[in-house]
Design an enzyme around this catalytic site. Structure first.
Site, PDB file in Angstrom:
ATOM      1  N   HIS A  88       0.792  -1.226   0.000  1.00 24.00           N
ATOM      2  CA  HIS A  88       0.000   0.000   0.000  1.00 24.00           C
ATOM      3  C   HIS A  88       0.828   1.281   0.000  1.00 24.00           C
ATOM      4  O   HIS A  88       0.285   2.384   0.095  1.00 24.00           O
ATOM      5  CB  HIS A  88      -0.938  -0.019   1.213  1.00 24.00           C
ATOM      6  CG  HIS A  88      -2.166   0.794   1.020  1.00 24.00           C
ATOM      7  ND1 HIS A  88      -2.468   1.885   1.802  1.00 24.00           N
ATOM      8  CD2 HIS A  88      -3.179   0.682   0.126  1.00 24.00           C
ATOM      9  CE1 HIS A  88      -3.606   2.400   1.410  1.00 24.00           C
ATOM     10  NE2 HIS A  88      -4.061   1.695   0.388  1.00 24.00           N
ATOM     11  N   LYS A  90       2.973   4.534  -1.200  1.00 19.36           N
ATOM     12  CA  LYS A  90       2.810   5.499  -2.289  1.00 19.36           C
ATOM     13  C   LYS A  90       3.966   6.480  -2.188  1.00 19.36           C
ATOM     14  O   LYS A  90       3.852   7.524  -1.563  1.00 19.36           O
ATOM     15  CB  LYS A  90       1.479   6.226  -2.149  1.00 19.36           C
ATOM     16  CG  LYS A  90       0.263   5.314  -2.172  1.00 19.36           C
ATOM     17  CD  LYS A  90      -0.922   6.015  -1.542  1.00 19.36           C
ATOM     18  CE  LYS A  90      -2.096   5.083  -1.439  1.00 19.36           C
ATOM     19  NZ  LYS A  90      -2.128   4.353  -0.184  1.00 19.36           N
ATOM     20  N   ASP A  95      16.629  10.172  -7.934  1.00 16.82           N
ATOM     21  CA  ASP A  95      18.090  10.284  -7.830  1.00 16.82           C
ATOM     22  C   ASP A  95      18.610  10.112  -6.403  1.00 16.82           C
ATOM     23  O   ASP A  95      19.634  10.698  -6.042  1.00 16.82           O
ATOM     24  CB  ASP A  95      18.580  11.627  -8.392  1.00 16.82           C
ATOM     25  CG  ASP A  95      18.449  11.710  -9.904  1.00 16.82           C
ATOM     26  OD1 ASP A  95      18.394  10.653 -10.561  1.00 16.82           O
ATOM     27  OD2 ASP A  95      18.402  12.836 -10.427  1.00 16.82           O
TER      28      ASP A  95
END
Length: 150
Positions: A88, A90, A95
């Site tokens: 779940h 996100k 870089d």
């Protein structure tokens, strides 16, 4: 994808600009990814030679409109969970210096209609914590470790 990258000063265009600032690597850990404009930005980075790795949820990667198959077909490395429960997270790491995280699923619905939040952080301590989590999950979801017949 024939859809153009977003322009102007919208939340989506600001997110795309942050992603497109990647020069070496983009690590994505996303529950759901169906926004064509974000997928196009990720694909463009891959074509530029940026190393893109994506971790996602197995159940949601196969839903109608998911961009995961297109990105995988383009040669982007994709790994997914193999157990019940959702992957779940996100977040994105650009870089190994910029963290993009929050409640936002990378879906058109979330971007156009939901109340969501996105936090962009360039503090090395926070970026490292999320990078460590990404690397841990990346290795855990290595297909060489899958168990097909318990």
């Amino acid at each position: 994808c024939p859809c153009p990258l977003p322009s102007g000063d919208t939340a989506l265009s600001r997110l795309v600009r942050r992603l497109l600032s990647a020069r070496r690597s983009l690590d994505l850990c996303l529950f759901s990814f169906s926004c064509p404009q974000l997928a196009r930005a990720v694909h463009l980075l891959h074509r530029r030679g940026v190393r893109v790795r994506l971790v996602t949820d197995a159940q949601y990667m196969g839903l109608h409109g998911s961009q995961i198959g297109r990105l995988r077909h383009a040669g982007i490395q994709v790994r997914h969970d193999q157990h019940s429960g959702y992957m779940h997270h996100k977040f994105a790491i650009v870089d190994q210096r910029m963290l993009i995280t929050g409640s936002l699923n990378w879906t058109a619905q979330a971007i156009q209609s939901n109340r969501e939040n996105v936090l962009v952080v360039e503090d090395a301590e926070y970026v490292k914590a999320f990078q460590d989590e990404f690397e841990r999950i990346w290795e855990e979801y290595n297909p060489a470790n899958y168990i097909f017949f318990p």
